[in-house]
Design a protein around this motif. Structure first.
Motif, short mmCIF file in Angstrom:
data_model
loop_
_atom_site.label_atom_id
_atom_site.label_comp_id
_atom_site.label_asym_id
_atom_site.label_seq_id
_atom_site.Cartn_x
_atom_site.Cartn_y
_atom_site.Cartn_z
N SER A 224 37.73 49.53 35.42
CA SER A 224 39.08 49.51 34.84
C SER A 224 40.03 48.67 35.68
CB SER A 224 39.60 50.95 34.77
OG SER A 224 40.99 50.98 34.59
N VAL A 225 40.77 47.79 35.02
CA VAL A 225 41.80 47.00 35.70
C VAL A 225 42.85 47.93 36.30
CG1 VAL A 225 43.71 45.39 35.31
CG2 VAL A 225 41.45 44.89 34.38
N PHE A 226 43.17 49.00 35.59
CA PHE A 226 44.17 49.94 36.07
C PHE A 226 43.72 50.59 37.38
CE2 PHE A 226 46.11 54.22 36.10
CZ PHE A 226 47.44 53.84 36.17
N ASP A 227 42.46 51.02 37.45
CA ASP A 227 41.93 51.62 38.68
C ASP A 227 41.95 50.60 39.82
OD1 ASP A 227 41.50 54.00 37.34
OD2 ASP A 227 39.34 53.66 37.08
N LEU A 228 41.57 49.37 39.52
CA LEU A 228 41.58 48.32 40.55
C LEU A 228 43.00 48.05 41.03
CD1 LEU A 228 39.88 46.36 42.21
CD2 LEU A 228 40.19 44.68 40.37
N ALA A 229 43.96 48.07 40.12
CA ALA A 229 45.36 47.85 40.49
C ALA A 229 45.82 48.91 41.49
CB ALA A 229 46.25 47.88 39.25
N GLN A 230 45.40 50.14 41.26
CA GLN A 230 45.77 51.21 42.20
C GLN A 230 45.16 50.97 43.58
OE1 GLN A 230 44.62 54.68 39.87
NE2 GLN A 230 46.76 55.02 39.34
N ILE A 231 43.93 50.50 43.62
CA ILE A 231 43.30 50.18 44.91
C ILE A 231 44.05 49.04 45.58
CG2 ILE A 231 41.21 49.23 45.98
CD1 ILE A 231 39.63 50.72 43.75
N MET A 232 44.44 48.04 44.80
CA MET A 232 45.12 46.87 45.36
C MET A 232 46.49 47.20 45.93
SD MET A 232 44.22 43.78 42.77
CE MET A 232 42.83 42.71 43.10
N THR A 233 47.10 48.29 45.51
CA THR A 233 48.41 48.64 46.06
C THR A 233 48.31 49.16 47.48
OG1 THR A 233 48.38 50.90 45.17
CG2 THR A 233 49.38 49.18 43.79
N SER A 234 47.14 49.67 47.86
CA SER A 234 47.02 50.23 49.21
C SER A 234 46.02 49.46 50.08
CB SER A 234 46.60 51.70 49.14
OG SER A 234 45.36 51.82 48.50
N ALA A 235 45.13 48.71 49.48
CA ALA A 235 44.15 47.95 50.25
C ALA A 235 44.60 46.50 50.39
CB ALA A 235 42.79 48.01 49.56
N LYS A 236 44.16 45.85 51.44
CA LYS A 236 44.58 44.49 51.71
C LYS A 236 43.98 43.45 50.77
CE LYS A 236 45.03 41.02 55.28
NZ LYS A 236 44.82 40.64 56.64
N PRO A 237 42.74 43.59 50.32
CA PRO A 237 42.18 42.46 49.56
C PRO A 237 43.04 42.06 48.37
CG PRO A 237 40.49 44.09 50.01
CD PRO A 237 41.81 44.70 50.42
N LYS A 238 43.20 40.75 48.24
CA LYS A 238 43.92 40.18 47.10
C LYS A 238 42.92 39.68 46.07
CE LYS A 238 47.59 38.74 50.14
NZ LYS A 238 48.01 37.73 51.05
N ILE A 239 41.67 39.58 46.50
CA ILE A 239 40.59 39.10 45.65
C ILE A 239 39.39 40.02 45.82
CG2 ILE A 239 39.00 37.20 45.20
CD1 ILE A 239 41.07 35.32 46.45
N PHE A 240 38.82 40.43 44.70
CA PHE A 240 37.63 41.26 44.74
C PHE A 240 36.47 40.49 44.10
CE2 PHE A 240 40.62 44.45 45.68
CZ PHE A 240 39.97 45.59 46.10
N PRO A 241 35.35 40.33 44.80
CA PRO A 241 34.17 39.80 44.15
C PRO A 241 33.71 40.80 43.08
CG PRO A 241 33.94 39.70 46.54
CD PRO A 241 35.15 40.54 46.24
N VAL A 242 33.28 40.29 41.94
CA VAL A 242 32.77 41.15 40.86
C VAL A 242 31.26 40.97 40.83
CG1 VAL A 242 32.87 41.68 38.40
CG2 VAL A 242 34.92 40.83 39.57
N ILE A 243 30.55 42.10 40.90
CA ILE A 243 29.09 42.07 40.96
C ILE A 243 28.48 42.82 39.78
CG2 ILE A 243 28.96 41.72 43.46
CD1 ILE A 243 28.47 44.74 43.77
N ASP A 244 27.28 42.40 39.39
CA ASP A 244 26.60 43.05 38.27
C ASP A 244 25.74 44.21 38.75
OD1 ASP A 244 24.25 41.93 39.35
OD2 ASP A 244 24.07 40.41 37.76
#
Length: 143
Positions: free
Chosen positions: A89-109
């Motif tokens: 979920s983009v929403f879940d990732l957005a919540q992680i991005m508010t507290s974690a430093k990474p600005k870019i997340f690799p997407v894996i299968d």
């Protein structure tokens, strides 16, 4: 917003790096692509690290002072980067991005192979699209 999937907003052709790549070559790739960071992959496209422009800048400055330029991506990459899944979920990732430093997340299968990246800008665009759609839908009900 839970239904917005990472796969719908990720970049499927990111700039990628290898551990044995010289820092100078990584810098060239960053400059050409306009990407601020990227995954480091092995020969099987498994993510083994992450490198940013900032990491390169630090080593390039150091190389300038020492008059040496022998650093590789493997020397400066961050091991075990945070990753995302395309069905996430983009929403879940957005919540992680508010507290974690990474600005870019690799997407894996499902085989843990790199299939793309998703950035904060991608996440903002997804949320903005969702809010616009909700506003438009609400506005149409009033008319």
């Amino acid at each position: 917003m839970e239904s917005i999937k990472i796969a719908d907003y990720m970049s499927k052709r990111p700039v990628i790096f290898t551990a044995n790549m010289p820092i100078a070559q990584a810098v060239e790739l960053f400059l050409q692509a306009g990407q601020i960071g990227g995954p480091v992959v092995d020969e099987n496209k498994h993510v083994i690290g992450f490198i940013s422009e900032q990491d390169c800048l630090i080593k390039m400055l150091e190389a300038t002072y020492l008059n040496e330029n022998h650093y590789t991506v493997g020397d400066v990459m961050h091991s075990e980067p945070l990753t995302a899944r395309p069905e996430g979920s983009v929403f879940d990732l957005a919540q992680i991005m508010t507290s974690a430093k990474p600005k870019i997340f690799p997407v894996i299968d499902e085989n843990d192979q790199l299939i793309g990246i998703i950035t904060r800008s991608d996440v903002l665009r997804a949320i903005d699209d969702q809010l616009r759609a909700m506003y438009k839908q609400g506005h149409e009900r009033l008319v």
